[in-house]
Write a protein that holds these residues in place. Structure first.
Motif, PDB file in Angstrom:
ATOM      1  N   GLY A 133       0.611  -1.192   0.093  1.00 42.04           N
ATOM      2  CA  GLY A 133       0.034  -0.098   0.156  1.00 42.04           C
ATOM      3  C   GLY A 133       0.764   1.332   0.045  1.00 42.04           C
ATOM      4  N   ILE A 134       1.860   1.465   1.026  1.00 39.20           N
ATOM      5  CA  ILE A 134       2.925   2.333   1.011  1.00 39.20           C
ATOM      6  C   ILE A 134       3.575   2.614  -0.307  1.00 39.20           C
ATOM      7  CG2 ILE A 134       4.813   3.339   2.022  1.00 39.20           C
ATOM      8  CD1 ILE A 134       3.674   1.939   4.459  1.00 39.20           C
ATOM      9  N   LEU A 135       3.992   1.519  -1.101  1.00 45.23           N
ATOM     10  CA  LEU A 135       4.791   1.475  -2.216  1.00 45.23           C
ATOM     11  C   LEU A 135       3.977   2.009  -3.465  1.00 45.23           C
ATOM     12  CD1 LEU A 135       6.816  -1.646  -2.220  1.00 45.23           C
ATOM     13  CD2 LEU A 135       7.583   0.697  -1.675  1.00 45.23           C
ATOM     14  N   CYS A 136       2.714   1.549  -3.387  1.00 47.53           N
ATOM     15  CA  CYS A 136       1.699   2.059  -4.568  1.00 47.53           C
ATOM     16  C   CYS A 136       1.276   3.615  -4.155  1.00 47.53           C
ATOM     17  CB  CYS A 136       0.380   1.167  -4.212  1.00 47.53           C
ATOM     18  SG  CYS A 136       0.308  -0.440  -5.097  1.00 47.53           S
ATOM     19  N   ASP A 137       1.317   4.021  -2.986  1.00 49.73           N
ATOM     20  CA  ASP A 137       1.022   5.360  -2.625  1.00 49.73           C
ATOM     21  C   ASP A 137       2.229   6.212  -3.279  1.00 49.73           C
ATOM     22  OD1 ASP A 137      -1.607   4.890  -1.545  1.00 49.73           O
ATOM     23  OD2 ASP A 137      -0.584   4.960   0.810  1.00 49.73           O
ATOM     24  N   ASP A 138       3.288   5.648  -3.015  1.00 47.73           N
ATOM     25  CA  ASP A 138       4.796   6.499  -3.561  1.00 47.73           C
ATOM     26  C   ASP A 138       4.639   6.550  -5.113  1.00 47.73           C
ATOM     27  OD1 ASP A 138       5.323   6.949  -0.963  1.00 47.73           O
ATOM     28  OD2 ASP A 138       7.062   5.296  -1.076  1.00 47.73           O
ATOM     29  N   HIS A 139       4.397   5.231  -5.912  1.00 49.68           N
ATOM     30  CA  HIS A 139       4.489   5.197  -7.386  1.00 49.68           C
ATOM     31  C   HIS A 139       3.623   5.497  -8.390  1.00 49.68           C
ATOM     32  CE1 HIS A 139       8.861   3.633  -6.927  1.00 49.68           C
ATOM     33  NE2 HIS A 139       8.211   2.897  -6.043  1.00 49.68           N
ATOM     34  N   LEU A 140       2.314   5.097  -7.840  1.00 50.28           N
ATOM     35  CA  LEU A 140       1.073   5.245  -8.633  1.00 50.28           C
ATOM     36  C   LEU A 140       0.704   6.645  -8.969  1.00 50.28           C
ATOM     37  CD1 LEU A 140      -1.252   2.226  -7.644  1.00 50.28           C
ATOM     38  CD2 LEU A 140       0.742   2.399  -9.114  1.00 50.28           C
ATOM     39  N   PRO A 141       0.928   7.726  -8.197  1.00 50.63           N
ATOM     40  CA  PRO A 141       0.564   9.097  -8.566  1.00 50.63           C
ATOM     41  C   PRO A 141       1.278   9.683  -9.734  1.00 50.63           C
ATOM     42  CG  PRO A 141       0.667   8.887  -6.283  1.00 50.63           C
ATOM     43  CD  PRO A 141       1.148   7.640  -6.700  1.00 50.63           C
ATOM     44  N   SER A 142       2.542   8.969  -9.958  1.00 53.87           N
ATOM     45  CA  SER A 142       3.358   9.571 -10.982  1.00 53.87           C
ATOM     46  C   SER A 142       3.283   8.905 -12.432  1.00 53.87           C
ATOM     47  CB  SER A 142       4.778   9.753 -10.569  1.00 53.87           C
ATOM     48  OG  SER A 142       5.385   8.314 -10.406  1.00 53.87           O
ATOM     49  N   ALA A 143       2.387   7.662 -12.398  1.00 51.40           N
ATOM     50  CA  ALA A 143       2.436   6.829 -13.516  1.00 51.40           C
ATOM     51  C   ALA A 143       1.386   7.405 -14.463  1.00 51.40           C
ATOM     52  CB  ALA A 143       1.582   5.401 -13.026  1.00 51.40           C
ATOM     53  N   VAL A 144       1.978   7.516 -15.574  1.00 50.56           N
ATOM     54  CA  VAL A 144       1.009   7.889 -16.850  1.00 50.56           C
ATOM     55  C   VAL A 144       0.150   7.037 -17.515  1.00 50.56           C
ATOM     56  CG1 VAL A 144       2.744   9.752 -17.413  1.00 50.56           C
ATOM     57  CG2 VAL A 144       2.882   7.533 -18.607  1.00 50.56           C
ATOM     58  N   ASP A 145       0.339   5.644 -17.461  1.00 51.39           N
ATOM     59  CA  ASP A 145      -0.667   4.682 -17.774  1.00 51.39           C
ATOM     60  C   ASP A 145      -0.267   3.430 -17.054  1.00 51.39           C
ATOM     61  OD1 ASP A 145       2.142   3.518 -18.770  1.00 51.39           O
ATOM     62  OD2 ASP A 145       1.594   4.233 -20.860  1.00 51.39           O
ATOM     63  N   LEU A 146      -0.857   2.238 -17.296  1.00 50.04           N
ATOM     64  CA  LEU A 146      -0.943   1.087 -16.849  1.00 50.04           C
ATOM     65  C   LEU A 146       0.488   0.411 -16.687  1.00 50.04           C
ATOM     66  CD1 LEU A 146      -1.894  -1.289 -14.806  1.00 50.04           C
ATOM     67  CD2 LEU A 146      -2.879  -2.283 -16.999  1.00 50.04           C
ATOM     68  N   ASP A 147       1.201   0.686 -18.087  1.00 47.66           N
ATOM     69  CA  ASP A 147       2.371  -0.091 -18.194  1.00 47.66           C
ATOM     70  C   ASP A 147       3.633   0.698 -17.388  1.00 47.66           C
ATOM     71  OD1 ASP A 147       1.741  -1.991 -20.134  1.00 47.66           O
ATOM     72  OD2 ASP A 147       2.083  -0.638 -21.709  1.00 47.66           O
ATOM     73  N   SER A 148       3.637   1.977 -17.337  1.00 46.84           N
ATOM     74  CA  SER A 148       4.355   2.763 -16.396  1.00 46.84           C
ATOM     75  C   SER A 148       4.098   2.546 -15.032  1.00 46.84           C
ATOM     76  CB  SER A 148       4.316   4.307 -16.717  1.00 46.84           C
ATOM     77  OG  SER A 148       3.170   4.677 -16.137  1.00 46.84           O
ATOM     78  N   ALA A 149       2.991   2.227 -14.491  1.00 48.84           N
ATOM     79  CA  ALA A 149       2.710   1.790 -13.112  1.00 48.84           C
ATOM     80  C   ALA A 149       3.441   0.719 -12.902  1.00 48.84           C
ATOM     81  CB  ALA A 149       1.220   1.773 -12.805  1.00 48.84           C
ATOM     82  N   ILE A 150       3.242  -0.461 -13.868  1.00 49.78           N
ATOM     83  CA  ILE A 150       3.765  -1.964 -13.658  1.00 49.78           C
ATOM     84  C   ILE A 150       5.295  -1.805 -13.477  1.00 49.78           C
ATOM     85  CG2 ILE A 150       4.007  -4.232 -14.751  1.00 49.78           C
ATOM     86  CD1 ILE A 150       1.265  -3.881 -15.943  1.00 49.78           C
ATOM     87  N   LYS A 151       5.896  -1.053 -14.475  1.00 56.03           N
ATOM     88  CA  LYS A 151       7.419  -1.035 -14.376  1.00 56.03           C
ATOM     89  C   LYS A 151       7.974  -0.377 -12.931  1.00 56.03           C
ATOM     90  CE  LYS A 151       7.835  -0.461 -19.168  1.00 56.03           C
ATOM     91  NZ  LYS A 151       8.809  -1.258 -20.092  1.00 56.03           N
ATOM     92  N   ALA A 152       7.147   0.900 -12.664  1.00 55.00           N
ATOM     93  CA  ALA A 152       7.538   1.542 -11.545  1.00 55.00           C
ATOM     94  C   ALA A 152       7.549   0.440 -10.255  1.00 55.00           C
ATOM     95  CB  ALA A 152       6.594   2.722 -11.168  1.00 55.00           C
ATOM     96  N   LEU A 153       6.391  -0.027 -10.119  1.00 50.90           N
ATOM     97  CA  LEU A 153       6.368  -1.342  -8.931  1.00 50.90           C
ATOM     98  C   LEU A 153       7.164  -2.257  -9.121  1.00 50.90           C
ATOM     99  CD1 LEU A 153       2.376  -1.225  -8.707  1.00 50.90           C
ATOM    100  CD2 LEU A 153       4.081  -0.025  -7.074  1.00 50.90           C
ATOM    101  N   GLU A 154       7.411  -2.820 -10.466  1.00 50.33           N
ATOM    102  CA  GLU A 154       8.426  -4.157 -10.406  1.00 50.33           C
ATOM    103  C   GLU A 154       9.614  -3.646  -9.880  1.00 50.33           C
ATOM    104  OE1 GLU A 154       9.426  -4.149 -15.132  1.00 50.33           O
ATOM    105  OE2 GLU A 154       7.536  -5.254 -14.289  1.00 50.33           O
ATOM    106  N   ARG A 155      10.108  -2.358  -9.931  1.00 53.59           N
ATOM    107  CA  ARG A 155      11.386  -2.271  -9.463  1.00 53.59           C
ATOM    108  C   ARG A 155      11.470  -2.400  -7.870  1.00 53.59           C
ATOM    109  NH1 ARG A 155      10.561   3.250 -11.973  1.00 53.59           N
ATOM    110  NH2 ARG A 155      10.899   2.846 -14.184  1.00 53.59           N
ATOM    111  N   GLU A 156      10.508  -2.487  -7.395  1.00 52.19           N
ATOM    112  CA  GLU A 156      10.280  -2.910  -5.835  1.00 52.19           C
ATOM    113  C   GLU A 156      10.491  -4.454  -5.639  1.00 52.19           C
ATOM    114  OE1 GLU A 156      10.554  -0.523  -3.435  1.00 52.19           O
ATOM    115  OE2 GLU A 156      10.238   1.231  -4.793  1.00 52.19           O
ATOM    116  N   LEU A 157      10.718  -5.183  -6.656  1.00 56.97           N
ATOM    117  CA  LEU A 157      10.881  -6.724  -6.593  1.00 56.97           C
ATOM    118  C   LEU A 157      12.291  -6.921  -6.761  1.00 56.97           C
ATOM    119  CD1 LEU A 157       7.722  -7.808  -8.648  1.00 56.97           C
ATOM    120  CD2 LEU A 157       7.913  -7.402  -6.015  1.00 56.97           C
TER     121      LEU A 157
END
Length: 175
Positions: A133-157
């Protein structure tokens, strides 16, 4: 004490010059209405935006309203995070009063639906637990589309295997 406030157009002009010369560093702005803004450049590319408690594209919307302020550029590698942002020319155009990126004229719609956000968070939680939840709060507001959201979150793995599993899980749930 002298007032060093300059029009935002002058700040933007210097930012454009720094970008064109391939500068790396951070620009800090104290706006004329006493708010803070920050940008990070990496070899001339804008990689981070912050203003009025917002980051990424949401910060860009607010920054386009800045009238003026005082600013300083700190050269060198910045500790500010790197966001998945549109190209620098588009960001500079939006800061100069052009149309907002990722939205049609007059629209400031969120690029992700509530369903997409929920799926992203639940899938990420499978790998990182409740911090998702915290990671999504950090990354999702800057996502321009679904693909960029996935890329941002996968960097946490931590592993490529988990990245592939995360991608597959998200895609299967959003079909």
């Amino acid at each position: 004490m002298a007032d060093n406030t300059v029009p935002f157009a002058e700040i933007l002009s210097d930012l454009r010059r720094l970008s064109e010369t391939g500068a790396t560093g951070a620009m800090f702005i104290a706006t004329s209405d006493n708010r803070s803004a920050q940008l990070a450049l990496d070899k001339g590319r804008i990689v981070y935006l912050y203003h009025a408690g917002r980051v990424g594209l949401r910060a860009l919307e607010e920054m386009a309203l800045i009238q003026g302020g005082r600013y300083r550029f700190q050269p060198g590698n910045s500790s500010l995070p790197r966001l998945d942002l549109p190209d620098t020319a588009s960001i500079l155009a939006a800061l100069a009063g052009g149309p907002m990126l990722g939205a049609s004229a007059g629209s400031r719609a969120d690029p992700l639906t509530p369903t997409q956000k929920s799926v992203l968070e639940s899938c990420l939680a499978e790998f990182v637990g409740p911090i998702a939840g915290i990671l999504c709060d950090d990354h999702l507001p800057s996502a321009v589309d679904l693909d960029s959201a996935i890329k941002a979150l996968e960097r946490e793995l931590p592993s490529e295997v988990q990245v592939q599993q995360f991608q597959n899980m998200v895609r299967s749930k959003l079909r």
